[in-house]
Design a protein around this motif. Structure first.
Motif, PDB file in Angstrom:
ATOM      1  N   GLY A 247       8.317   7.627  -4.894  1.00  0.00           N
ATOM      2  CA  GLY A 247       7.841   8.004  -3.564  1.00  0.00           C
ATOM      3  C   GLY A 247       7.737   9.504  -3.390  1.00  0.00           C
ATOM      4  N   LEU A 248       8.627  10.255  -4.049  1.00  0.00           N
ATOM      5  CA  LEU A 248       8.565  11.711  -3.973  1.00  0.00           C
ATOM      6  C   LEU A 248       7.291  12.231  -4.621  1.00  0.00           C
ATOM      7  CD1 LEU A 248      12.250  12.474  -5.006  1.00  0.00           C
ATOM      8  CD2 LEU A 248      11.291  12.622  -2.710  1.00  0.00           C
TER       9      LEU A 248
ATOM     10  N   ALA B 273       9.549   5.833   1.022  1.00  0.00           N
ATOM     11  CA  ALA B 273       8.137   6.216   1.117  1.00  0.00           C
ATOM     12  C   ALA B 273       7.660   6.316   2.561  1.00  0.00           C
ATOM     13  CB  ALA B 273       7.270   5.215   0.345  1.00  0.00           C
ATOM     14  N   ASP B 274       8.126   5.423   3.436  1.00  0.00           N
ATOM     15  CA  ASP B 274       7.705   5.484   4.839  1.00  0.00           C
ATOM     16  C   ASP B 274       8.219   6.757   5.511  1.00  0.00           C
ATOM     17  OD1 ASP B 274       6.272   3.100   4.893  1.00  0.00           O
ATOM     18  OD2 ASP B 274       8.034   1.909   5.428  1.00  0.00           O
ATOM     19  N   VAL B 275       9.482   7.093   5.281  1.00  0.00           N
ATOM     20  CA  VAL B 275      10.052   8.295   5.888  1.00  0.00           C
ATOM     21  C   VAL B 275       9.293   9.533   5.415  1.00  0.00           C
ATOM     22  CG1 VAL B 275      12.120   9.736   6.088  1.00  0.00           C
ATOM     23  CG2 VAL B 275      12.332   7.246   6.160  1.00  0.00           C
ATOM     24  N   LEU B 276       8.990   9.582   4.116  1.00  0.00           N
ATOM     25  CA  LEU B 276       8.214  10.701   3.586  1.00  0.00           C
ATOM     26  C   LEU B 276       6.829  10.761   4.223  1.00  0.00           C
ATOM     27  CD1 LEU B 276       9.148  10.544  -0.188  1.00  0.00           C
ATOM     28  CD2 LEU B 276       9.460  12.522   1.294  1.00  0.00           C
ATOM     29  N   GLY B 277       6.209   9.606   4.371  1.00  0.00           N
ATOM     30  CA  GLY B 277       4.881   9.567   4.981  1.00  0.00           C
ATOM     31  C   GLY B 277       4.892  10.042   6.418  1.00  0.00           C
ATOM     32  N   TRP B 278       5.886   9.595   7.190  1.00  0.00           N
ATOM     33  CA  TRP B 278       5.984  10.030   8.589  1.00  0.00           C
ATOM     34  C   TRP B 278       6.276  11.517   8.670  1.00  0.00           C
ATOM     35  CZ3 TRP B 278       9.703   5.371   9.184  1.00  0.00           C
ATOM     36  CH2 TRP B 278       8.956   4.196   9.304  1.00  0.00           C
ATOM     37  N   ARG B 279       7.076  12.015   7.715  1.00  0.00           N
ATOM     38  CA  ARG B 279       7.377  13.454   7.716  1.00  0.00           C
ATOM     39  C   ARG B 279       6.110  14.256   7.431  1.00  0.00           C
ATOM     40  NH1 ARG B 279       7.436  17.840   8.086  1.00  0.00           N
ATOM     41  NH2 ARG B 279       9.044  19.434   7.765  1.00  0.00           N
TER      42      ARG B 279
ATOM     43  N   MET C  96       0.847  -1.186   0.000  1.00  0.00           N
ATOM     44  CA  MET C  96       0.000   0.000   0.000  1.00  0.00           C
ATOM     45  C   MET C  96       0.881   1.235   0.000  1.00  0.00           C
ATOM     46  SD  MET C  96      -2.979   1.075   2.729  1.00  0.00           S
ATOM     47  CE  MET C  96      -3.871  -0.439   2.445  1.00  0.00           C
ATOM     48  N   GLY C  97       0.726   2.100  -0.982  1.00  0.00           N
ATOM     49  CA  GLY C  97       1.574   3.272  -1.119  1.00  0.00           C
ATOM     50  C   GLY C  97       1.130   4.412  -0.227  1.00  0.00           C
ATOM     51  N   LEU C  98       1.968   5.446  -0.204  1.00  0.00           N
ATOM     52  CA  LEU C  98       1.701   6.604   0.653  1.00  0.00           C
ATOM     53  C   LEU C  98       0.398   7.286   0.288  1.00  0.00           C
ATOM     54  CD1 LEU C  98       2.421   8.787   2.692  1.00  0.00           C
ATOM     55  CD2 LEU C  98       3.951   9.789   0.989  1.00  0.00           C
TER      56      LEU C  98
END
Length: 243
Positions: free
Chosen positions: A178-179, A90-96, A1-3
Motif C-alpha cells: 500500500g505504501l 491502503a484506505d487511510v493512505l488514500g484518504w490522506r 480496487m487498489g489506491l
C-alpha cells in the motif's frame, strides 16, 4: 480496487458498507471530523447514511481496525488522532492523499520506502529464481515506450515494485504494498515521469539498473539502485510542491 487504480479511474467502491467507511474515514483523516470528538449515535448515523444497524456496526469495526475510532463504553465512539492511524492501510493512505499533500508527508512516505524497498531489492538478489528475474526484465522492458501516458507508466511502475516485493520472499515486504501504491498515486497526480521523453528514458534506465543488479545476484548494487529510484521520484514530487 487498489489506491492507484482508484486514483487513475476516479471510481470508488459503492457498497453501503464501503460508503459509510469512506465517508467517515475520509472525514476523520481530512480533519472535518475532529480528533477526540464523539461520533453521533447509531440512530443518527443509520438515518444519515440510510443503512441498517448491522451495516453500521460492521463499518465501525472496519474504522476501528484502521485505528481511526475507538468505542468507549457509556461514552460512544471516539475519533482517534493521527498518531494512532494505521498508515499501512491502503484506505487511510488514500484518504490522506485526498486530503491534500505537503512536503512533510512526501518525506515521511519516502523515508519508509527507503527503509523497506532497498531491503526488498537486496533480498530479491539472493532469493529470486531465474523465472522471477526473467519476469522482472519483461516488466522493466515495458518502461521503454515513449508513448506512455501517466496512467500506463504508473501501472508498469507498480507491477515492477510489487514484483520485487514478492521476489524478496518476505511476507512483510509484500504487506507494505500500500505504501508503494500511495507513492505512485501521488506521482501520477502531481509529477508523472510520462511528462517528457527524457523522464521516460530516465525511469526506464533506472529500473533496468535494479533488474540488472538482481540478475547479477548483487544485493549492494540492488540496494543502491532502488534508493536512487525512490530519491528520484521524491525529487520530482518536491519540485512540483514548491512551485
Amino acid at each position: 480496487m487498489g489506491l492507484l487504480e482508484t486514483t487513475i479511474t476516479g471510481r470508488k467502491r459503492r457498497s453501503s458498507h464501503a460508503h459509510v467507511v469512506a465517508e467517515l474515514g475520509s472525514g476523520i483523516v481530512s480533519g472535518s471530523i475532529a480528533e477526540g470528538s464523539i461520533l453521533p449515535g447509531d440512530a443518527d448515523l443509520t438515518l444519515r447514511f440510510g443503512v441498517s444497524r448491522t451495516v453500521l456496526r460492521e463499518a465501525m469495526k472496519t474504522l476501528a481496525a484502521k485505528r481511526l475510532v475507538e468505542p468507549k463504553a457509556k461514552v460512544g465512539t471516539r475519533v482517534l488522532g493521527s498518531e494512532s492511524w494505521n498508515f499501512f492501510d491502503a484506505d487511510v493512505l488514500g484518504w490522506r492523499c485526498d486530503a491534500g499533500l505537503d512536503q512533510e508527508f512526501v518525506e515521511h512516505l519516502a523515508t519508509i520506502r527507503m527503509t523497506l524497498e532497498p531491503a526488498a531489492a537486496a533480498a530479491a538478489a539472493t532469493q529470486a529464481s531465474s523465472d522471477d528475474i526473467a519476469a522482472l526484465y519483461a516488466i522493466a522492458a515495458r518502461f521503454d515506450d515513449l508513448s506512455h501516458t501517466p496512467e500506463t507508466i504508473a501501472k508498469v511502475d507498480l507491477d515492477f515494485h510489487l514484483a520485487i516485493a514478492r521476489m524478496s520472499g518476505n511476507p512483510f515486504m509484500r504487506s507494505a504494498s500500500g505504501l508503494i501504491e500511495a507513492a505512485l498515486a501521488i506521482s501520477f497526480k502531481l509529477s508523472s515521469p510520462a511528462a517528457s521523453p527524457e523522464t521516460i528514458e530516465e525511469i526506464a534506465t533506472n529500473h533496468l539498473r535494479i533488474a540488472h543488479a538482481i540478475a547479477l545476484r548483487d544485493p549492494e548494487k540492488a540496494t543502491v539502485a532502488m534508493r536512487h529510484v525512490i530519491e528520484a521520484g521524491k525529487d520530482r514530487i518536491a519540485v512540483h510542491l514548491t512551485k
